[in-house]
Scaffold this motif. Structure first.
Motif, PDB file in Angstrom:
ATOM      1  N   ARG A 179       0.830  -1.214   0.000  1.00  0.00           N
ATOM      2  CA  ARG A 179       0.000   0.000   0.000  1.00  0.00           C
ATOM      3  C   ARG A 179       0.859   1.257   0.000  1.00  0.00           C
ATOM      4  O   ARG A 179       0.553   2.220  -0.706  1.00  0.00           O
ATOM      5  CB  ARG A 179      -0.932  -0.022   1.214  1.00  0.00           C
ATOM      6  N   GLU A 180       1.931   1.262   0.786  1.00  0.00           N
ATOM      7  CA  GLU A 180       2.837   2.411   0.796  1.00  0.00           C
ATOM      8  C   GLU A 180       3.383   2.658  -0.609  1.00  0.00           C
ATOM      9  O   GLU A 180       3.392   3.795  -1.094  1.00  0.00           O
ATOM     10  CB  GLU A 180       3.987   2.177   1.772  1.00  0.00           C
ATOM     11  N   LYS A 181       3.833   1.609  -1.261  1.00  0.00           N
ATOM     12  CA  LYS A 181       4.368   1.746  -2.624  1.00  0.00           C
ATOM     13  C   LYS A 181       3.291   2.251  -3.588  1.00  0.00           C
ATOM     14  O   LYS A 181       3.563   3.074  -4.457  1.00  0.00           O
ATOM     15  CB  LYS A 181       4.944   0.416  -3.112  1.00  0.00           C
ATOM     16  N   GLU A 182       2.070   1.736  -3.417  1.00  0.00           N
ATOM     17  CA  GLU A 182       0.971   2.173  -4.273  1.00  0.00           C
ATOM     18  C   GLU A 182       0.743   3.681  -4.124  1.00  0.00           C
ATOM     19  O   GLU A 182       0.690   4.419  -5.113  1.00  0.00           O
ATOM     20  CB  GLU A 182      -0.306   1.419  -3.904  1.00  0.00           C
ATOM     21  N   ILE A 183       0.616   4.144  -2.881  1.00  0.00           N
ATOM     22  CA  ILE A 183       0.359   5.562  -2.635  1.00  0.00           C
ATOM     23  C   ILE A 183       1.522   6.417  -3.122  1.00  0.00           C
ATOM     24  O   ILE A 183       1.317   7.462  -3.744  1.00  0.00           O
ATOM     25  CB  ILE A 183       0.071   5.811  -1.135  1.00  0.00           C
ATOM     26  N   LYS A 184       2.748   5.970  -2.871  1.00  0.00           N
ATOM     27  CA  LYS A 184       3.910   6.746  -3.311  1.00  0.00           C
ATOM     28  C   LYS A 184       3.958   6.887  -4.835  1.00  0.00           C
ATOM     29  O   LYS A 184       4.517   7.845  -5.344  1.00  0.00           O
ATOM     30  CB  LYS A 184       5.207   6.117  -2.795  1.00  0.00           C
ATOM     31  N   GLY A 185       3.331   5.951  -5.543  1.00  0.00           N
ATOM     32  CA  GLY A 185       3.307   6.011  -7.003  1.00  0.00           C
ATOM     33  C   GLY A 185       2.241   6.948  -7.559  1.00  0.00           C
ATOM     34  O   GLY A 185       2.227   7.235  -8.757  1.00  0.00           O
ATOM     35  N   TRP A 186       1.361   7.412  -6.708  1.00  0.00           N
ATOM     36  CA  TRP A 186       0.275   8.290  -7.149  1.00  0.00           C
ATOM     37  C   TRP A 186       0.766   9.708  -7.372  1.00  0.00           C
ATOM     38  O   TRP A 186       1.722  10.164  -6.752  1.00  0.00           O
ATOM     39  CB  TRP A 186      -0.817   8.364  -6.102  1.00  0.00           C
ATOM     40  N   ARG A 187       0.038  10.424  -8.209  1.00  0.00           N
ATOM     41  CA  ARG A 187       0.253  11.864  -8.354  1.00  0.00           C
ATOM     42  C   ARG A 187      -0.270  12.559  -7.100  1.00  0.00           C
ATOM     43  O   ARG A 187      -1.105  12.034  -6.372  1.00  0.00           O
ATOM     44  CB  ARG A 187      -0.489  12.399  -9.576  1.00  0.00           C
ATOM     45  N   ARG A 188       0.229  13.761  -6.875  1.00  0.00           N
ATOM     46  CA  ARG A 188      -0.140  14.518  -5.674  1.00  0.00           C
ATOM     47  C   ARG A 188      -1.658  14.670  -5.529  1.00  0.00           C
ATOM     48  O   ARG A 188      -2.206  14.510  -4.434  1.00  0.00           O
ATOM     49  CB  ARG A 188       0.525  15.895  -5.710  1.00  0.00           C
ATOM     50  N   ALA A 189      -2.365  14.961  -6.624  1.00  0.00           N
ATOM     51  CA  ALA A 189      -3.816  15.194  -6.546  1.00  0.00           C
ATOM     52  C   ALA A 189      -4.549  13.982  -5.968  1.00  0.00           C
ATOM     53  O   ALA A 189      -5.508  14.134  -5.199  1.00  0.00           O
ATOM     54  CB  ALA A 189      -4.366  15.537  -7.925  1.00  0.00           C
ATOM     55  N   LYS A 190      -4.130  12.799  -6.308  1.00  0.00           N
ATOM     56  CA  LYS A 190      -4.774  11.592  -5.795  1.00  0.00           C
ATOM     57  C   LYS A 190      -4.469  11.419  -4.305  1.00  0.00           C
ATOM     58  O   LYS A 190      -5.329  10.993  -3.524  1.00  0.00           O
ATOM     59  CB  LYS A 190      -4.317  10.376  -6.593  1.00  0.00           C
ATOM     60  N   LYS A 191      -3.248  11.749  -3.872  1.00  0.00           N
ATOM     61  CA  LYS A 191      -2.904  11.691  -2.453  1.00  0.00           C
ATOM     62  C   LYS A 191      -3.736  12.708  -1.660  1.00  0.00           C
ATOM     63  O   LYS A 191      -4.237  12.393  -0.577  1.00  0.00           O
ATOM     64  CB  LYS A 191      -1.413  11.968  -2.248  1.00  0.00           C
ATOM     65  N   VAL A 192      -3.886  13.899  -2.191  1.00  0.00           N
ATOM     66  CA  VAL A 192      -4.688  14.933  -1.536  1.00  0.00           C
ATOM     67  C   VAL A 192      -6.134  14.460  -1.411  1.00  0.00           C
ATOM     68  O   VAL A 192      -6.767  14.623  -0.368  1.00  0.00           O
ATOM     69  CB  VAL A 192      -4.588  16.278  -2.289  1.00  0.00           C
ATOM     70  N   ALA A 193      -6.662  13.844  -2.458  1.00  0.00           N
ATOM     71  CA  ALA A 193      -8.038  13.329  -2.417  1.00  0.00           C
ATOM     72  C   ALA A 193      -8.184  12.252  -1.343  1.00  0.00           C
ATOM     73  O   ALA A 193      -9.195  12.211  -0.633  1.00  0.00           O
ATOM     74  CB  ALA A 193      -8.435  12.784  -3.787  1.00  0.00           C
ATOM     75  N   LEU A 194      -7.189  11.392  -1.191  1.00  0.00           N
ATOM     76  CA  LEU A 194      -7.220  10.369  -0.152  1.00  0.00           C
ATOM     77  C   LEU A 194      -7.257  11.017   1.233  1.00  0.00           C
ATOM     78  O   LEU A 194      -8.064  10.640   2.092  1.00  0.00           O
ATOM     79  CB  LEU A 194      -5.997   9.452  -0.265  1.00  0.00           C
ATOM     80  N   ILE A 195      -6.389  11.987   1.453  1.00  0.00           N
ATOM     81  CA  ILE A 195      -6.363  12.690   2.744  1.00  0.00           C
ATOM     82  C   ILE A 195      -7.715  13.342   3.007  1.00  0.00           C
ATOM     83  O   ILE A 195      -8.321  13.168   4.073  1.00  0.00           O
ATOM     84  CB  ILE A 195      -5.245  13.752   2.768  1.00  0.00           C
ATOM     85  N   GLU A 196      -8.213  14.091   2.037  1.00  0.00           N
ATOM     86  CA  GLU A 196      -9.423  14.881   2.239  1.00  0.00           C
ATOM     87  C   GLU A 196     -10.684  14.031   2.341  1.00  0.00           C
ATOM     88  O   GLU A 196     -11.682  14.472   2.913  1.00  0.00           O
ATOM     89  CB  GLU A 196      -9.534  15.953   1.161  1.00  0.00           C
ATOM     90  N   ALA A 197     -10.650  12.800   1.843  1.00  0.00           N
ATOM     91  CA  ALA A 197     -11.808  11.912   1.980  1.00  0.00           C
ATOM     92  C   ALA A 197     -12.066  11.585   3.453  1.00  0.00           C
ATOM     93  O   ALA A 197     -13.219  11.467   3.876  1.00  0.00           O
ATOM     94  CB  ALA A 197     -11.596  10.630   1.180  1.00  0.00           C
ATOM     95  N   GLY A 198     -11.011  11.466   4.245  1.00  0.00           N
ATOM     96  CA  GLY A 198     -11.178  11.130   5.653  1.00  0.00           C
ATOM     97  C   GLY A 198     -10.849  12.262   6.606  1.00  0.00           C
ATOM     98  O   GLY A 198     -11.154  12.194   7.793  1.00  0.00           O
ATOM     99  N   ASN A 199     -10.213  13.306   6.084  1.00  0.00           N
ATOM    100  CA  ASN A 199      -9.751  14.409   6.927  1.00  0.00           C
ATOM    101  C   ASN A 199      -9.794  15.703   6.104  1.00  0.00           C
ATOM    102  O   ASN A 199      -8.757  16.247   5.725  1.00  0.00           O
ATOM    103  CB  ASN A 199      -8.320  14.108   7.413  1.00  0.00           C
ATOM    104  N   PRO A 200     -10.998  16.199   5.805  1.00  0.00           N
ATOM    105  CA  PRO A 200     -11.137  17.334   4.878  1.00  0.00           C
ATOM    106  C   PRO A 200     -10.444  18.620   5.326  1.00  0.00           C
ATOM    107  O   PRO A 200     -10.093  19.443   4.490  1.00  0.00           O
ATOM    108  CB  PRO A 200     -12.647  17.543   4.767  1.00  0.00           C
ATOM    109  N   THR A 201     -10.219  18.780   6.623  1.00  0.00           N
ATOM    110  CA  THR A 201      -9.574  20.006   7.113  1.00  0.00           C
ATOM    111  C   THR A 201      -8.075  19.811   7.388  1.00  0.00           C
ATOM    112  O   THR A 201      -7.428  20.709   7.909  1.00  0.00           O
ATOM    113  CB  THR A 201     -10.251  20.498   8.406  1.00  0.00           C
ATOM    114  N   TRP A 202      -7.548  18.647   7.059  1.00  0.00           N
ATOM    115  CA  TRP A 202      -6.134  18.323   7.284  1.00  0.00           C
ATOM    116  C   TRP A 202      -5.766  18.480   8.764  1.00  0.00           C
ATOM    117  O   TRP A 202      -4.697  18.953   9.121  1.00  0.00           O
ATOM    118  CB  TRP A 202      -5.217  19.170   6.405  1.00  0.00           C
ATOM    119  N   THR A 203      -6.672  18.071   9.633  1.00  0.00           N
ATOM    120  CA  THR A 203      -6.412  18.118  11.073  1.00  0.00           C
ATOM    121  C   THR A 203      -5.228  17.222  11.409  1.00  0.00           C
ATOM    122  O   THR A 203      -5.100  16.124  10.864  1.00  0.00           O
ATOM    123  CB  THR A 203      -7.663  17.627  11.838  1.00  0.00           C
ATOM    124  N   ASP A 204      -4.379  17.685  12.318  1.00  0.00           N
ATOM    125  CA  ASP A 204      -3.234  16.889  12.773  1.00  0.00           C
ATOM    126  C   ASP A 204      -3.738  15.899  13.823  1.00  0.00           C
ATOM    127  O   ASP A 204      -4.028  16.295  14.949  1.00  0.00           O
ATOM    128  CB  ASP A 204      -2.159  17.804  13.351  1.00  0.00           C
TER     129      ASP A 204
END
Length: 96
Positions: free
Chosen positions: A63-88
């Motif tokens: 999974r780490e390798k999969e995510i690292k292979g993604w473009r930034r926009a897809k990583k941002v979408a993954l983050i924002e799907a579960g954490n839309p405000t980028w809370t720490d």
């Protein structure tokens, strides 16, 4: 049973880093204390904005390798799907 984690850290300016560990609390402390040389220390990437838990190391590594292979926009979408405000989430995880 041991757990394995794939995690995404972000800086305040939203520089992102993806990693994998079997001890998320320890690894987050290491990143925050700048004990790990390289990218995260150089760019102050210390805020936990996403993580996933796996039972097998092989699954987490894949999974780490999969995510690292993604473009930034897809990583941002993954983050924002579960954490839309980028809370720490790190402060809560570390009991701060």
């Amino acid at each position: 049973m041991r757990a394995y984690y794939v995690y995404i850290l972000a800086s305040r300016s939203r520089v992102i880093y993806t990693g994998m560990t079997n001890n998320l609390e320890l690894r987050l402390r290491q990143h925050r204390r700048k004990q790990i040389p390289g990218f995260t220390r150089r760019y102050n990437v210390t805020r936990l904005v996403h993580y996933e838990t796996y039972d097998r190391a092989a699954d987490a590594i894949a999974r780490e390798k999969e995510i690292k292979g993604w473009r930034r926009a897809k990583k941002v979408a993954l983050i924002e799907a579960g954490n839309p405000t980028w809370t720490d989430w790190g402060d809560e995880l570390l009991g701060m």
